[in-house]
Design an enzyme around this catalytic site. Structure first.
Site, mmCIF file in Angstrom:
data_model
loop_
_atom_site.group_PDB
_atom_site.id
_atom_site.type_symbol
_atom_site.label_atom_id
_atom_site.label_comp_id
_atom_site.label_asym_id
_atom_site.label_seq_id
_atom_site.Cartn_x
_atom_site.Cartn_y
_atom_site.Cartn_z
ATOM 1 N N LYS A 150 -5.390 -9.772 -5.045
ATOM 2 C CA LYS A 150 -4.188 -10.769 -5.250
ATOM 3 C C LYS A 150 -3.369 -10.645 -3.911
ATOM 4 O O LYS A 150 -3.102 -11.938 -3.512
ATOM 5 C CB LYS A 150 -3.279 -10.485 -6.628
ATOM 6 C CG LYS A 150 -3.609 -11.592 -7.542
ATOM 7 C CD LYS A 150 -2.645 -11.356 -8.811
ATOM 8 C CE LYS A 150 -1.902 -9.936 -8.965
ATOM 9 N NZ LYS A 150 -2.303 -9.040 -10.027
ATOM 10 N N LYS A 194 -11.453 -6.500 0.945
ATOM 11 C CA LYS A 194 -11.391 -6.285 -0.407
ATOM 12 C C LYS A 194 -10.727 -7.296 -1.319
ATOM 13 O O LYS A 194 -9.742 -7.875 -0.767
ATOM 14 C CB LYS A 194 -10.891 -4.935 -0.589
ATOM 15 C CG LYS A 194 -10.744 -4.533 -2.001
ATOM 16 C CD LYS A 194 -9.691 -3.252 -2.380
ATOM 17 C CE LYS A 194 -9.784 -3.266 -3.867
ATOM 18 N NZ LYS A 194 -8.617 -2.664 -4.192
ATOM 19 N N LYS A 248 2.098 3.900 -2.797
ATOM 20 C CA LYS A 248 2.931 2.742 -3.449
ATOM 21 C C LYS A 248 4.254 2.591 -3.144
ATOM 22 O O LYS A 248 4.952 1.363 -2.776
ATOM 23 C CB LYS A 248 2.868 2.855 -5.064
ATOM 24 C CG LYS A 248 1.532 2.204 -5.679
ATOM 25 C CD LYS A 248 1.682 0.910 -5.995
ATOM 26 C CE LYS A 248 0.506 -0.119 -6.041
ATOM 27 N NZ LYS A 248 -0.361 0.043 -7.293
#
Ligand code: TRP
Ligand code: SF4
Length: 328
Positions: free
Chosen positions: A198, A195, A114
């Site tokens: 958003k 996949k 991340k």
């Protein structure tokens, strides 16, 4: 016999898409009768990456709650609540943060991923490192046995088990080690074949109108080998067929896949069947959304009632925990 406890949460990070519905929410809905379920909106977790703009989190929290209810989570069966309305989570988080080695947190694979992935925000914070500690508090404060999550959350759950074990070892047995309840459905693909996400801008949202759903599916990627109507295809590599598997009946699946491999059906007709099935599956969700939009108080009542119930369960655990530690 007492039912086993289930807990799961979702970050309010914007609109929900079919991947969230198929990959998580449907599973949550289906197990409501078999377990004592706690489901919540993780608004504090959304602050770890979205602390600059908390107002958006507030809006998304209400929207997620609306999606929960319209997708079939039932406040009469499950305890549905908002994380920040149960401050005991924060209290347990403090205690757990005392016994969690920093090295464990730095080693969680999602932590480094991340940090590399998110470049536009400064997430080099204490809170972001502690994400899994807060998540552990969310789970074990209800002494939950099972956590229905996607495969991507497994490393977080592993650290939750380790923290629970460490607490039990240091002070005495209070927390069961939570286990993942994995959804069997594979990753849902988006309209471009990647996949559904958003961030790829390839998602079909629960809040899309029927026309938008139709248009997205009709232009969705198919088996690239089927350039012409007479070309034979392979449904196993077609993203539209993957959606069929979830929304269409066994008979339709047979008809479509046989038609695809023999060029007996064209992609347009194949997708029309899919559109119909997706739209009729989403219709009750849209209707419920409409109803809830016209009664904003109802949603807040549900959150308030659920959070009260959650607080009661959470404070029972907190008392046991404090006694076991010798704090009271
Ligand atoms: N990390 C989860 C997500 O990204 C949200 C979450 C927070 C959660 N606390 C949890 C999930 C506890 C399961 C159990 O959506
Ligand atoms: Fe995909 Fe259907 Fe076209 Fe086959 S016929 S490639 S399954 S859309």
């Amino acid at each position: 016999m007492q039912q086993k406890r289930v807990l799961s949460g979702m970050q309010p990070s914007g609109k929900l898409h079919l991947g969230n519905l198929i990959g998580a929410l449907k599973n949550w809905v289906d197990i409501q009768d078999n377990y004592e379920c706690y489901y919540f909106v993780a608004d504090w977790h959304a602050l770890t990456t979205g602390y600059v703009n908390p107002k958006v989190i507030k809006e998304n929290t209400i929207d997620l709650l609306m999606n929960f209810i319209s997708a079939g989570l039932d406040p009469n069966k499950s305890t549905i609540f908002i994380q920040s309305m149960v401050p005991q989570h924060a209290e347990l988080h403090i205690i757990l943060s005392m016994i969690t080695p920093v090295g464990w947190l730095e080693r969680v694979p999602t932590y480094k991923e991340k940090q590399q992935e998110i470049q536009d925000k400064d997430i080099n914070t204490y809170g972001f490192l502690g994400y899994p500690v807060l998540q552990t508090a969310d789970i074990i404060i209800y002494r939950a046995n099972y956590v229905p999550v996607g495969i991507d959350q497994v490393p977080h759950l592993e650290i939750s088990r380790e923290i629970a074990r460490r607490f039990n070892y240091l002070y005495g047995e209070v927390f069961p080690e939570p286990e993942a309840l994995l959804t069997e459905f594979p990753k849902v693909l988006g309209v471009d074949g990647r996949k559904m996400s958003k961030s790829y801008d390839n998602a079909i949202y629960l809040s899309d109108s029927p026309d938008v759903v139709r248009q997205k599916i009709m232009t969705m990627m198919t088996d690239p080998a089927r350039k012409r109507r007479t070309d034979k295809g392979n449904p196993d590599i077609c993203p539209a067929y993957q959606l069929h598997k979830f929304f269409s009946s066994d008979d339709e699946l047979k008809q479509v896949s046989q038609g695809c491999v023999s060029a007996g059906i064209g992609c347009i007709d194949c997708k029309k069947i899919l559109v119909n099935n997706v739209v009729s599956r989403l219709q009750p969700i849209w209707d419920k959304r409409q109803e809830l939009t016209s009664k904003p108080d109802l949603l807040m009542d549900i959150a308030y009632e659920g959070s009260k119930r959650a607080q009661k369960a959470a404070s029972e655990t907190m008392s046991i925990m404090k006694e076991t530690m010798g704090l009271i």
